[in-house]
Design an enzyme around this catalytic site. Sequence first.
Site, PDB file in Angstrom:
ATOM      1  CB  THR A  64      -1.014   0.005   1.278  1.00  0.00           C
ATOM      2  OG1 THR A  64      -0.226   0.062   2.290  1.00  0.00           O
ATOM      3  CG2 THR A  64      -1.912  -1.049   1.207  1.00  0.00           C
ATOM      4  CB  CYS A  65       0.082   4.549  -1.374  1.00  0.00           C
ATOM      5  SG  CYS A  65       0.321   3.945  -3.081  1.00  0.00           S
ATOM      6  CG  ASP A  66       0.174   4.225   5.384  1.00  0.00           C
ATOM      7  OD1 ASP A  66       1.485   4.342   6.179  1.00  0.00           O
ATOM      8  OD2 ASP A  66      -0.691   4.917   5.896  1.00  0.00           O
ATOM      9  CG  ASN A  89      -3.673   2.162  -0.993  1.00  0.00           C
ATOM     10  OD1 ASN A  89      -2.351   2.018  -1.446  1.00  0.00           O
ATOM     11  ND2 ASN A  89      -3.951   3.490  -0.991  1.00  0.00           N
TER      12      ASN A  89
END
Length: 376
Positions: free
Chosen positions: A323-325, A366
């Site tokens: 994910t984009c975290d 996401n």
Amino acid sequence: MATQRIIDFLATRRPEGPCLVVDLDIVRENYEHFEKALPASRIFYAVKANPAPQILSLLASMGSNFDTASVAEIEMALNAGATPDRISYGNTIKKERDIARAYEYGIRLYAVDCVAEVEKVARAAPGSRVFCRILADGEGAEWPLSRKFGCVPEMAVDVLRAAHQLGLDAYGVSFHVGSQQTDLTAWDRALADTKGVFDLLAKEGINLRMVNMGGGFPTRYLKDIPTAQAYGEAIFDALSRHFGNRLPETIIEPGRGMVGNAGVIKTEVVLVSRKADNDNRWVYLDIGKFGGLAETMDEAIRYQIVTPRDGDTLEPCVLAGPTCDSADVMYEKAPYPLPVSLTIGDEVLIEGTGAYTTTYSAVAFNGFEPLRSYVI
Ligand SMILES: *Cc1c(COP(=O)(O)O)cnc(C)c1O
């Protein structure tokens, strides 16, 4: 552990995307081990560890009781075939209207850890049995549960006295020594505190009858763990030491120890890269902290990872999710050794993931779907 049944299932069904596969034979075996290790204790499976209906039905058919944390979990246990007398509402933090719902369902066993919660139970579930949770230090546990739940033993005396005065059945004391507890003496310390509460209340004519010894029984990740039998013996010795030959009724609430080793997550390498030459490799999987591996928080739980290239030279790498975290990194402070030849598209198995994975998985964060699970 990836049993032959799990390996065959993955080979023939070839499910797309990350998924958990749970082998019910292992759950059955775990239940039998707990029964044999502590024959005098009633087993309350901690539903939150993995509430898959097939797991609950199997355990219900084997005679298990259920420790639940919410009305939804109570309904799951009932749907699996458990009668209300085999279900406890073990969360110490409950809305009064949820207690009322539980009471309507016939639940008569509740956890409390303060007088305000006792008052709710007295109003919404009159006459029920209550047990008071006391704090345990959680030392020796890889996933401690201390602080948030329970009160000091001296306060438990006040809590149970209040329950008695409000017409509830002051039934006993509970504790949880912390999850993935590998120190066999942890139960001894908590049982010493428990006996203190029993004695103080007995002087007032309130005779407690039950000790709920919680969960904490470990599953095998990277390190070997003592057997259920060893836990049983240590706990029985501690009970005898503190209660002599007047042993109370006892309950255990295994979660992780019941299902952890029954499940394997299949995942795939999405990317292998470096941030600079001579820097650590980063390996990105299609599952991460938000897809079911929440217990890697603070790198607390270290799973066994099996790759198709095991046997090749190992090199430490940072292991991260898709994910984009930037919090979605599983192991970085203590990098994880993986084969140098590991490459994009490789299928990787994460073992010992039957507990605390599907239920921690985010819904569509996401755009990733929640962790799918197959119970075979
Ligand atoms: C989570 C929980 C359990 C299960 O703990 P494990 O360490 O997974 O065995 C048992 N009892 C209570 C009250 C819990 O909250």
